[in-house]
Each structure stands twice: as structure tokens, then as C-alpha cells.
Design a protein around this motif. Sequence first.
Motif, PDB file in Angstrom:
ATOM      1  N   ALA A  72     -14.117 -28.652  -3.573  1.00  0.00           N
ATOM      2  CA  ALA A  72     -13.418 -29.400  -4.747  1.00  0.00           C
ATOM      3  C   ALA A  72     -14.149 -29.762  -6.141  1.00  0.00           C
ATOM      4  N   LEU A  73     -15.343 -29.619  -5.984  1.00  0.00           N
ATOM      5  CA  LEU A  73     -16.157 -29.716  -7.085  1.00  0.00           C
ATOM      6  C   LEU A  73     -16.281 -28.335  -7.908  1.00  0.00           C
ATOM      7  N   GLU A  74     -16.380 -27.606  -7.022  1.00  0.00           N
ATOM      8  CA  GLU A  74     -16.334 -26.100  -7.651  1.00  0.00           C
ATOM      9  C   GLU A  74     -14.818 -25.816  -8.518  1.00  0.00           C
ATOM     10  N   ARG A  75     -13.825 -26.368  -7.871  1.00  0.00           N
ATOM     11  CA  ARG A  75     -12.308 -26.119  -8.629  1.00  0.00           C
ATOM     12  C   ARG A  75     -12.440 -26.952  -9.754  1.00  0.00           C
ATOM     13  N   HIS A  76     -13.040 -28.134  -9.737  1.00  0.00           N
ATOM     14  CA  HIS A  76     -12.931 -28.816 -10.868  1.00  0.00           C
ATOM     15  C   HIS A  76     -13.738 -28.460 -12.242  1.00  0.00           C
ATOM     16  N   PHE A  77     -14.726 -27.792 -11.686  1.00  0.00           N
ATOM     17  CA  PHE A  77     -15.695 -27.066 -12.724  1.00  0.00           C
ATOM     18  C   PHE A  77     -14.961 -25.763 -13.295  1.00  0.00           C
ATOM     19  N   ALA A  78     -14.246 -25.044 -12.412  1.00  0.00           N
ATOM     20  CA  ALA A  78     -13.718 -24.004 -12.691  1.00  0.00           C
ATOM     21  C   ALA A  78     -12.440 -24.397 -13.857  1.00  0.00           C
ATOM     22  N   GLU A  79     -11.829 -25.583 -13.662  1.00  0.00           N
ATOM     23  CA  GLU A  79     -10.609 -26.192 -14.423  1.00  0.00           C
ATOM     24  C   GLU A  79     -11.396 -26.725 -15.743  1.00  0.00           C
ATOM     25  N   HIS A  80     -12.635 -27.420 -15.548  1.00  0.00           N
ATOM     26  CA  HIS A  80     -12.892 -28.366 -16.642  1.00  0.00           C
ATOM     27  C   HIS A  80     -14.517 -27.834 -16.695  1.00  0.00           C
ATOM     28  N   PRO A  81     -14.677 -26.749 -17.317  1.00  0.00           N
ATOM     29  CA  PRO A  81     -16.119 -26.491 -17.445  1.00  0.00           C
ATOM     30  C   PRO A  81     -17.186 -27.490 -18.165  1.00  0.00           C
ATOM     31  N   PRO A  82     -18.055 -27.989 -17.607  1.00  0.00           N
ATOM     32  CA  PRO A  82     -18.977 -29.058 -18.076  1.00  0.00           C
ATOM     33  C   PRO A  82     -19.796 -28.203 -19.161  1.00  0.00           C
ATOM     34  N   ALA A  83     -20.291 -29.144 -20.190  1.00  0.00           N
ATOM     35  CA  ALA A  83     -21.224 -28.489 -21.296  1.00  0.00           C
ATOM     36  C   ALA A  83     -22.641 -28.737 -20.905  1.00  0.00           C
ATOM     37  N   ALA A  94     -10.074 -36.301  -4.595  1.00  0.00           N
ATOM     38  CA  ALA A  94     -10.026 -36.539  -5.928  1.00  0.00           C
ATOM     39  C   ALA A  94     -11.428 -36.522  -6.539  1.00  0.00           C
ATOM     40  N   VAL A  95     -11.657 -35.506  -7.672  1.00  0.00           N
ATOM     41  CA  VAL A  95     -12.840 -35.926  -8.476  1.00  0.00           C
ATOM     42  C   VAL A  95     -12.677 -36.390  -9.701  1.00  0.00           C
ATOM     43  N   ARG A  96     -13.557 -37.472  -9.667  1.00  0.00           N
ATOM     44  CA  ARG A  96     -13.541 -38.097 -11.209  1.00  0.00           C
ATOM     45  C   ARG A  96     -14.809 -38.082 -11.684  1.00  0.00           C
ATOM     46  N   GLU A  97     -14.694 -38.140 -13.261  1.00  0.00           N
ATOM     47  CA  GLU A  97     -15.824 -38.170 -14.016  1.00  0.00           C
ATOM     48  C   GLU A  97     -16.294 -39.620 -14.630  1.00  0.00           C
TER      49      GLU A  97
END
Length: 95
Positions: A10-21, A72-75
Motif C-alpha cells: 500500500a505504501l509503494e502504491r502511495h509513493f508511486a501516485e504521490h512521490p515524496p520530495a 488507507a495511507v495518510r500523511e
Amino acid sequence: MLTIQEARRALERHFAEHPPAVSGDLYIGDGWYEDEQDYLPEWGSRQFLVDGNPSFGRLDNLAIFIDKHTGAVREDYVTPNLKKIRGMRPVGSGA
């Protein structure tokens, strides 16, 4: 309930959609934490987490929580979550 391997995906998918700086190469580490509700992954640059180069350390005050029940992944910011984070237990990453 989500396994830690499912949370990692789930985290890998999140990073693929929302690459962190992050400076350097994005890396998901093995030092994860958990409580009853969430997983808290170790992540940042490979150059910092693996190679130990302090020039690549994160300065963003960002925590990423993965809900164990929904996936769900939340920042959120670390500061308002310090009590929660300090109460979390270490757990393997499932890598």
C-alpha cells in the motif's frame, strides 16, 4: 486486518501516485512500528538510511501512517502525533 507485507505494498502504491520530495533514491526501510490502529514505516533516501550519509536526511516532519484495518495511507505531521509515535512498538517490515 492488513499484514505488514500488504501495508508495504500500500505504501509503494502511495509513493508511486504521490512521490515524496526526498534527496537521493527513495527507500522503504526495515524499521517499522505499529500500534493497534496503524503501521508507521521507515522511509527516506537510501543514501541516508542505508549508506548513513547525513546530507540526505529528511527534514520534512512528515509521518506516514497505514491503517491496519482499511489499508488507507495518510500523511500527517510528526509533532502533533508524538504521543502516538512514542507509544508504537517496533515490528519487522516484511521485506
